[in-house]
Every structure is written in structure tokens, then in C-alpha cells.
Design a protein around this motif. Structure first.
Motif, PDB file in Angstrom:
ATOM      1  N   PHE A   1      -5.686   3.469 -10.933  1.00  0.00           N
ATOM      2  CA  PHE A   1      -5.817   4.807 -10.373  1.00  0.00           C
ATOM      3  C   PHE A   1      -6.308   4.724  -8.929  1.00  0.00           C
ATOM      4  N   LYS A   2      -5.809   5.600  -8.087  1.00  0.00           N
ATOM      5  CA  LYS A   2      -6.345   5.730  -6.734  1.00  0.00           C
ATOM      6  C   LYS A   2      -7.663   6.498  -6.798  1.00  0.00           C
TER       7      LYS A   2
ATOM      8  N   MET B   1       0.817  -1.215   0.000  1.00  0.00           N
ATOM      9  CA  MET B   1       0.000   0.000   0.000  1.00  0.00           C
ATOM     10  C   MET B   1       0.847   1.260   0.000  1.00  0.00           C
ATOM     11  N   ASN B   2       1.991   1.232   0.670  1.00  0.00           N
ATOM     12  CA  ASN B   2       2.845   2.421   0.659  1.00  0.00           C
ATOM     13  C   ASN B   2       3.461   2.664  -0.712  1.00  0.00           C
ATOM     14  N   VAL B   3       3.837   1.601  -1.420  1.00  0.00           N
ATOM     15  CA  VAL B   3       4.383   1.768  -2.772  1.00  0.00           C
ATOM     16  C   VAL B   3       3.283   2.180  -3.753  1.00  0.00           C
ATOM     17  N   ILE B   4       2.133   1.526  -3.688  1.00  0.00           N
ATOM     18  CA  ILE B   4       1.013   1.896  -4.562  1.00  0.00           C
ATOM     19  C   ILE B   4       0.622   3.351  -4.319  1.00  0.00           C
ATOM     20  N   ASN B   5       0.693   3.791  -3.084  1.00  0.00           N
ATOM     21  CA  ASN B   5       0.350   5.159  -2.734  1.00  0.00           C
ATOM     22  C   ASN B   5       1.120   6.166  -3.579  1.00  0.00           C
ATOM     23  N   VAL B   6       2.394   5.869  -3.843  1.00  0.00           N
ATOM     24  CA  VAL B   6       3.244   6.763  -4.641  1.00  0.00           C
ATOM     25  C   VAL B   6       3.129   6.462  -6.130  1.00  0.00           C
ATOM     26  N   GLU B   7       3.253   5.178  -6.487  1.00  0.00           N
ATOM     27  CA  GLU B   7       3.310   4.800  -7.901  1.00  0.00           C
ATOM     28  C   GLU B   7       2.006   5.088  -8.647  1.00  0.00           C
ATOM     29  N   ALA B   8       0.876   4.938  -7.973  1.00  0.00           N
ATOM     30  CA  ALA B   8      -0.420   5.123  -8.634  1.00  0.00           C
ATOM     31  C   ALA B   8      -1.038   6.484  -8.340  1.00  0.00           C
ATOM     32  N   ASP B   9      -0.257   7.378  -7.756  1.00  0.00           N
ATOM     33  CA  ASP B   9      -0.835   8.657  -7.335  1.00  0.00           C
ATOM     34  C   ASP B   9      -1.390   9.453  -8.502  1.00  0.00           C
TER      35      ASP B   9
ATOM     36  N   LEU C   1       3.202  -1.360 -12.090  1.00  0.00           N
ATOM     37  CA  LEU C   1       3.052  -1.529 -10.656  1.00  0.00           C
ATOM     38  C   LEU C   1       3.622  -2.868 -10.209  1.00  0.00           C
ATOM     39  N   PHE C   2       3.330  -3.916 -10.964  1.00  0.00           N
ATOM     40  CA  PHE C   2       3.901  -5.221 -10.668  1.00  0.00           C
ATOM     41  C   PHE C   2       5.428  -5.146 -10.720  1.00  0.00           C
ATOM     42  N   GLY C   3       5.961  -4.459 -11.738  1.00  0.00           N
ATOM     43  CA  GLY C   3       7.404  -4.336 -11.895  1.00  0.00           C
ATOM     44  C   GLY C   3       8.059  -3.611 -10.738  1.00  0.00           C
ATOM     45  N   ALA C   4       7.353  -2.673 -10.113  1.00  0.00           N
ATOM     46  CA  ALA C   4       7.920  -1.947  -8.974  1.00  0.00           C
ATOM     47  C   ALA C   4       8.195  -2.879  -7.798  1.00  0.00           C
ATOM     48  N   PHE C   5       7.449  -3.971  -7.722  1.00  0.00           N
ATOM     49  CA  PHE C   5       7.631  -4.936  -6.635  1.00  0.00           C
ATOM     50  C   PHE C   5       8.504  -6.131  -7.027  1.00  0.00           C
ATOM     51  N   TYR C   6       8.320  -6.628  -8.240  1.00  0.00           N
ATOM     52  CA  TYR C   6       8.884  -7.937  -8.578  1.00  0.00           C
ATOM     53  C   TYR C   6       9.767  -7.954  -9.822  1.00  0.00           C
ATOM     54  N   GLY C   7       9.977  -6.811 -10.467  1.00  0.00           N
ATOM     55  CA  GLY C   7      10.794  -6.789 -11.675  1.00  0.00           C
ATOM     56  C   GLY C   7       9.937  -6.742 -12.927  1.00  0.00           C
ATOM     57  N   ASP C   8      10.558  -6.385 -14.053  1.00  0.00           N
ATOM     58  CA  ASP C   8       9.813  -6.097 -15.282  1.00  0.00           C
ATOM     59  C   ASP C   8       9.558  -7.291 -16.190  1.00  0.00           C
ATOM     60  N   GLY C   9      10.090  -8.451 -15.873  1.00  0.00           N
ATOM     61  CA  GLY C   9       9.975  -9.581 -16.789  1.00  0.00           C
ATOM     62  C   GLY C   9       8.573 -10.125 -17.006  1.00  0.00           C
ATOM     63  N   PRO C  10       7.862 -10.499 -15.954  1.00  0.00           N
ATOM     64  CA  PRO C  10       6.554 -11.134 -16.128  1.00  0.00           C
ATOM     65  C   PRO C  10       5.540 -10.224 -16.810  1.00  0.00           C
ATOM     66  N   ASP C  11       4.695 -10.830 -17.639  1.00  0.00           N
ATOM     67  CA  ASP C  11       3.601 -10.105 -18.291  1.00  0.00           C
ATOM     68  C   ASP C  11       2.512 -11.122 -18.613  1.00  0.00           C
ATOM     69  N   TRP C  12       1.350 -10.618 -19.024  1.00  0.00           N
ATOM     70  CA  TRP C  12       0.234 -11.506 -19.312  1.00  0.00           C
ATOM     71  C   TRP C  12       0.491 -12.392 -20.528  1.00  0.00           C
ATOM     72  N   ASP C  13       1.425 -11.995 -21.402  1.00  0.00           N
ATOM     73  CA  ASP C  13       1.658 -12.765 -22.626  1.00  0.00           C
ATOM     74  C   ASP C  13       2.945 -13.587 -22.578  1.00  0.00           C
TER      75      ASP C  13
END
Length: 246
Positions: A223-224, A155-163, A171-183
């Protein structure tokens, strides 16, 4: 004011606060409590689920994001509680928080539930912190897989990243890296994050998720809501930039 051990503070809002309207979970809870009071009780099946007459009413009145009545009834003329996951979860929450109880094959309000049916601000304070922070969201997700992490960090990271808005992938990349995606092969990790972090925050009314088509590719934006800003006090609030008004 309510504070979780992870240092997430929830303000108590007045019953007429306009930002309460952003919470689908609060809206559904109020409708269910008020319906129960007006009809004295809601009938239950032998498995203690809501009978279909109320399930259909809920589908038509909850106005749940991504689950419109038109869409749901297009493919199923008869809908059971388990086929409308928000209602099944809400049923559990109202019983767990002792706002209602099962008695002689019926769902009935407790005195506390009847009181909170007319107190949206206090009801939100009971419902949303427990729903977001205490429920095992992986238990009702598609794959029953939970992402690594804790709510105070998320929640603290989302608070800034999605402001000012962001994408689900960023947002996922901010926590776990940019590799994973839906495809690619990381789609299950994305699904776990979406189901266990973003969806609960959307259902609580703290985030809005939108599906957009950019250059033929589906992009999920995050979006928040105004409720996020009025309800939460977080350690990263000092890092937020003012929102410019055009």
C-alpha cells in the motif's frame, strides 16, 4: 522541491506536516541526531561502529517495521550495529550526507546536522531522495543481486498499481511477468525486487508492506502511505483514480 535526473520530483514538506510520521528512516535519523546532541557524542568501536549501549537504545526506540525490540532481544541479549541493519545503514547515510562525522573515536554532529535535528521536513528532503535513489540497495541485501530496472519506471508504475493496494506478486508481475513466486524457482528474482525496490520504499515511509494469511497461503500486500502522495510528483499522477470515502 527536489528533482532527480530521472524526473522524480520530491516536494519539501513543512516541519509540522503530519505525513512525516510515516517515515521510519526519518524517525530514526531524528532520534539519532537528537540523542547525539543531548549526549554531545556517541561512542564508536575500533571499527567505527556505534558502541552497543547506543545500539541497544536504538533498537528500543526506533520502532522499526518488522524489527521490534521484543523480537530482537528475544534471541540476542547483546546486539552489535551490524546485527541491526537499519542502524548500520543510517550511520552510513548521516556520515555520507555530512550531517555527522567521526572524530577521535566518537560520532559527532556537524553544524548542518545539528540544524536539521530540529527541522524534520528539511531533513526528509536531504535523507529520503538520496537513500532511495542513490544507494546501492543490492550491496546490503541478502544475495547482493539487483533487479533490472530504473527508479523512474518502478515508481511511476507502483504509483498506479498500488494506488488502492496490490500484492507483491502482482506488482512484480507488472514489471517482469507472472511466473516467478516465492514457492518456485523464481523466488530469488522476487527477493531481489523486494530487497532493492520495495524495502527501501518501505523504510523511507512511502510504502507499507503487510503479511496476510489467505486460505493458508502467505500473501504480501503493498500500500502507498499518505507520505507517498504528499511527497512525490510523478508522471503517472494523472492516471490515478480518486479514492472513494465510505
Amino acid at each position: 522541491m527536489w528533482q532527480h535526473p530521472d524526473m522524480i520530483t520530491f516536494h519539501t514538506l513543512s516541519d509540522d506536516h503530519p505525513d512525516l510520521a510515516h517515515s521510519p528512516m526519518l524517525r530514526a535519523a531524528l532520534l539519532t541526531l537528537q540523542y547525539t546532541r543531548e549526549h554531545r557524542a556517541i561512542g564508536l568501536t575500533k571499527t567505527m561502529a556505534f558502541k552497543r549501549v547506543f545500539v541497544h537504545w536504538a533498537v528500543e526506540h526506533f520502532d522499526w517495521p518488522g524489527r521490534s525490540a521484543e523480537e530482537m532481544f528475544r534471541y540476542n541479549k547483546v546486539i552489535n550495529e551490524y546485527e541491526f541493519p537499519p542502524l548500520e545503514l543510517l550511520h552510513f547515510l548521516l556520515i555520507r550526507l555530512r550531517l555527522a562525522r567521526h572524530f577521535k573515536g566518537e560520532f559527532r554532529l556537524t553544524k548542518r546536522g545539528a540544524d536539521l535535528a530540529e527541522a524534520p521536513g528539511r531533513l526528509l528532503s536531504e535523507l529520503v531522495p538520496f537513500f532511495v535513489l542513490e544507494i546501492d540497495h543490492a550491496a546490503y541485501s541478502r544475495f547482493e543481486e539487483a533487479p533490472f530496472g530504473k527508479w523512474d519506471v518502478w515508481m511511476n508504475v507502483i504509483n498506479v498499481e498500488a494506488d488502492h493496494g496490490t500484492t507483491e506478486k502482482a506488482l512484480f508481475g507488472a514489471f517482469y511477468g507472472d511466473g516467478p513466486d516465492w514457492d518456485n524457482a523464481g523466488w530469488r528474482e522476487m527477493a531481489a525486487f523486494s530487497s532493492c525496490v520495495l524495502r527501501p520504499l518501505e523504510w523511507a515511509g512511502l510504502l507499507v508492506l503487510t503479511d496476510d494469511d489467505l486460505a493458508g497461503k502467505k500473501v504480501d500486500h503493498v500500500f502507498k502511505t499518505p507520505l507517498w502522495r504528499s511527497l512525490l510528483k510523478l508522471d503517472t499522477d494523472a492516471q490515478l483514480q480518486p479514492i472513494s470515502v465510505q
